[in-house]
Design a protein around this motif. Structure first.
Motif, mmCIF file in Angstrom:
data_model
loop_
_atom_site.group_PDB
_atom_site.id
_atom_site.type_symbol
_atom_site.label_atom_id
_atom_site.label_comp_id
_atom_site.label_asym_id
_atom_site.label_seq_id
_atom_site.Cartn_x
_atom_site.Cartn_y
_atom_site.Cartn_z
ATOM 1 N N UNK A 55 60.920 21.425 78.813
ATOM 2 C CA UNK A 55 59.803 22.356 78.628
ATOM 3 C C UNK A 55 59.446 23.065 79.920
ATOM 4 N N UNK A 56 59.078 24.345 79.805
ATOM 5 C CA UNK A 56 58.663 25.113 80.976
ATOM 6 C C UNK A 56 57.302 24.621 81.472
ATOM 7 N N UNK A 57 57.119 24.656 82.795
ATOM 8 C CA UNK A 57 55.895 24.174 83.431
ATOM 9 C C UNK A 57 55.223 25.342 84.139
ATOM 10 N N UNK A 58 54.021 25.664 83.714
ATOM 11 C CA UNK A 58 53.222 26.699 84.368
ATOM 12 C C UNK A 58 52.378 26.008 85.436
ATOM 13 N N UNK A 59 52.808 26.118 86.693
ATOM 14 C CA UNK A 59 52.205 25.337 87.775
ATOM 15 C C UNK A 59 50.920 25.925 88.330
ATOM 16 N N UNK A 60 50.518 27.104 87.842
ATOM 17 C CA UNK A 60 49.228 27.653 88.280
ATOM 18 C C UNK A 60 48.767 28.721 87.308
ATOM 19 N N UNK A 61 47.643 28.443 86.657
ATOM 20 C CA UNK A 61 47.059 29.457 85.782
ATOM 21 C C UNK A 61 45.568 29.222 85.643
ATOM 22 N N UNK A 62 44.923 30.137 84.950
ATOM 23 C CA UNK A 62 43.511 30.047 84.586
ATOM 24 C C UNK A 62 43.470 30.414 83.103
ATOM 25 N N UNK A 63 43.645 29.408 82.249
ATOM 26 C CA UNK A 63 43.955 29.652 80.836
ATOM 27 C C UNK A 63 42.925 30.525 80.135
ATOM 28 N N UNK A 64 41.651 30.267 80.370
ATOM 29 C CA UNK A 64 40.618 30.987 79.619
ATOM 30 C C UNK A 64 40.469 32.443 80.038
ATOM 31 N N UNK A 65 41.165 32.846 81.080
ATOM 32 C CA UNK A 65 41.145 34.258 81.465
ATOM 33 C C UNK A 65 41.955 35.124 80.497
ATOM 34 N N UNK A 66 42.527 34.501 79.457
ATOM 35 C CA UNK A 66 43.126 35.309 78.398
ATOM 36 C C UNK A 66 42.102 36.293 77.831
ATOM 37 N N UNK A 67 40.813 35.922 77.854
ATOM 38 C CA UNK A 67 39.770 36.808 77.341
ATOM 39 C C UNK A 67 39.619 38.064 78.187
ATOM 40 N N UNK A 68 40.156 38.055 79.406
ATOM 41 C CA UNK A 68 40.011 39.192 80.326
ATOM 42 C C UNK A 68 41.314 39.967 80.477
ATOM 43 N N UNK A 69 42.277 39.697 79.615
ATOM 44 C CA UNK A 69 43.547 40.422 79.670
ATOM 45 C C UNK A 69 43.291 41.923 79.516
ATOM 46 N N UNK A 93 30.366 31.637 78.292
ATOM 47 C CA UNK A 93 29.752 30.389 77.843
ATOM 48 C C UNK A 93 30.852 29.379 77.506
ATOM 49 N N UNK A 94 30.436 28.172 77.163
ATOM 50 C CA UNK A 94 31.416 27.127 76.866
ATOM 51 C C UNK A 94 32.333 27.513 75.705
ATOM 52 N N UNK A 95 31.785 28.146 74.680
ATOM 53 C CA UNK A 95 32.617 28.572 73.554
ATOM 54 C C UNK A 95 33.666 29.590 73.990
ATOM 55 N N UNK A 96 33.290 30.462 74.930
ATOM 56 C CA UNK A 96 34.251 31.448 75.431
ATOM 57 C C UNK A 96 35.411 30.743 76.135
ATOM 58 N N UNK A 97 35.069 29.740 76.942
ATOM 59 C CA UNK A 97 36.102 28.982 77.645
ATOM 60 C C UNK A 97 37.034 28.308 76.639
ATOM 61 N N UNK A 98 36.465 27.728 75.601
ATOM 62 C CA UNK A 98 37.266 27.034 74.598
ATOM 63 C C UNK A 98 38.210 27.982 73.869
ATOM 64 N N UNK A 99 37.689 29.100 73.353
ATOM 65 C CA UNK A 99 38.537 29.997 72.579
ATOM 66 C C UNK A 99 39.527 30.747 73.462
ATOM 67 N N UNK A 100 39.137 31.028 74.700
ATOM 68 C CA UNK A 100 40.103 31.612 75.631
ATOM 69 C C UNK A 100 41.244 30.655 75.910
ATOM 70 N N UNK A 101 40.903 29.371 76.057
ATOM 71 C CA UNK A 101 41.935 28.358 76.286
ATOM 72 C C UNK A 101 42.815 28.179 75.051
ATOM 73 N N UNK A 102 42.222 28.232 73.868
ATOM 74 C CA UNK A 102 43.012 28.110 72.639
ATOM 75 C C UNK A 102 43.965 29.297 72.484
ATOM 76 N N UNK A 103 43.495 30.494 72.850
ATOM 77 C CA UNK A 103 44.376 31.665 72.827
ATOM 78 C C UNK A 103 45.545 31.454 73.786
#
Length: 424
Positions: A55-69, A93-103
């Motif tokens: 499996x590929x390893x993403x060694x540095x990211x900020x997952x919830x920033x998908x909301x700011x793409x 908010x916390x929900x934003x972090x969660x759904x950004x991370x899920x995305x």
């Protein structure tokens, strides 16, 4: 749970590619080739015309920033951070972090990432995503020491470690996440180092990302960022160093001495014009050098196969040397070296006893034809939508393109709703 991946082409630890069957028993690989005749699989996957890799390893990211793409592009780093990113993040908010991370989880699984090293706020929500998605996460609470909530973030990182380190059957590892030398003063970094040492935790930090960062550090402290990290005790903890672009020979010697692992982010560094990390020099010096995407607001995706390709190409043109980073070495940066960099033992290789984090690519398609060199095809030609099946810890997260743990349509809907709210 026992799984047999039958008759697949596989990239083996020595870089060779062979047709083998892979037996998985529980969380680990039981055999690669020479599968025992008495191995009784609960699930059999037909590996014909597929290529298996760790499996590929993403060694540095900020997952919830998908909301700011695509929210703020084509800007200088500090202008981008101070005038666009930090103000909008303050609305999350916390929900934003969660759904950004899920995305992010949907994108990572679909593009073959099985492990990610993440640094952000409200990381308990990213831990929830990691548990639900089945991914492997190395999580750190991003700490900006000079911010009004710096102390609170520091305490949240301690709580994150207490609550989630080793959680999800060991799929979650927690590090400390001081953001960078220019946002965390030396005395603050010393306290972070002490807290990490007390817990035998490691540190994930941005270091030497831009020329300006290094120049300012020399001006204010008389040392490069790596020299300052040695002085504060951060290097004693074990460090995952994001970016590591502007390095001199002394910095590289310190990285080697303290076994600092570099997370090279070619896509983000190119887009933000931060510079080109001396990757061939790091590899030659024996510094573990992995790959990351950074956040999707500075990349703008989480496609690790793209980062593997960029790593192979960028350093050729920088050094004017077609041998600077060969395809096989670039792939190891995204798999084996990545696992070492984020501290996940026994991952990153298709071999007996390794963690069963496996990706299968469907090799039917024009980009895979003709099949002279499968590693070369993967690195230089294959699209990420060739990812067919993804396994983490012996569990299928995606099979034949069907997500098994994530409701993609619901996640897309909720992420879009969150993004609209924070940008209004």
């Amino acid at each position: 749970m026992k799984t047999l991946i039958k008759d697949t082409m596989a990239v083996l630890p020595d870089g060779s590619v062979k047709e083998v069957s892979i037996a998985v028993d529980g969380q680990r690989i039981a055999a690669v080739g020479d599968v025992p005749e008495n191995f009784s699989a609960d699930t059999v996957i037909d590996g014909k015309n597929h290529l298996a890799i760790p499996g590929l390893v993403n060694a540095h990211t900020h997952a919830s920033m998908t909301l700011l793409r695509s929210y703020a592009d084509d800007m200088n780093l500090m202008d981008w951070l101070q005038n666009k990113i930090w103000p909008i993040e303050a609305k999350m908010r916390k929900d934003d972090i969660y759904w950004g991370a899920m995305l992010a989880a949907v994108e990572m699984v679909r593009t073959g990432t099985t492990t990610f090293a993440d640094m952000y706020g409200d990381m308990e929500k990213v831990a929830e995503m990691t548990i639900e998605s089945g991914l492997r996460g190395v999580l750190a609470r991003g700490i900006i020491g000079v911010a009004p909530n710096g102390e609170q973030a520091f305490e949240e990182n301690k709580t994150l470690f207490k609550d989630f380190h080793g959680a999800a059957d060991g799929r979650i590892t927690v590090m400390f996440g001081p953001h960078a030398p220019y946002t965390c003063p030396p005395d603050f970094l010393r306290r972070v180092a002490e807290a990490a040492k007390e817990r035998k935790a490691e540190v994930h930090i941005h270091l030497a990302e831009t020329k300006g960062e290094v120049e300012n550090c020399l001006k204010e402290h008389g040392k490069t960022p790596f020299g300052l990290m040695e002085e504060t005790g951060i290097l004693d903890c074990g460090v995952l160093s994001a970016h590591s672009v502007w390095l001199n020979d002394d910095d590289i010697a310190l990285m080697k001495k303290y076994h600092v692992r570099a997370a090279h982010n070619p896509g983000s560094n190119m887009k933000l014009a931060s510079g080109i990390a001396p990757v061939p020099k790091l590899l030659k010096a024996g510094v573990c050098t992995a790959l990351g995407t950074d956040g999707t607001s500075s990349n703008n995706n989480l496609d690790m196969l793209e980062e593997v390709r960029l790593a192979a190409l960028l350093h050729k043109v920088d050094a004017l040397d077609p041998l600077a980073v060969p395809a096989g070495e670039a792939l190891k940066m995204g798999t084996e070296y990545g696992a070492e960099a984020v501290g996940v033992k026994d991952a990153g290789k298709l071999e007996k006893g390794a963690l069963a984090d496996i990706v299968l690519y469907n090799m039917h398609g024009p980009e895979w034809t003709p099949k002279f060199d499968l590693v070369s095809l993967l690195v230089y030609s294959a699209p990420s939508h060739s990812v067919d099946t993804v396994m983490v810890d012996g569990k299928l997260l995606m099979e034949k393109g069907e997500l098994k743990t994530l409701d993609e349509e619901k996640i897309l809907f909720e992420a879009e709703k969150c993004a609209k709210r924070i940008t209004q």
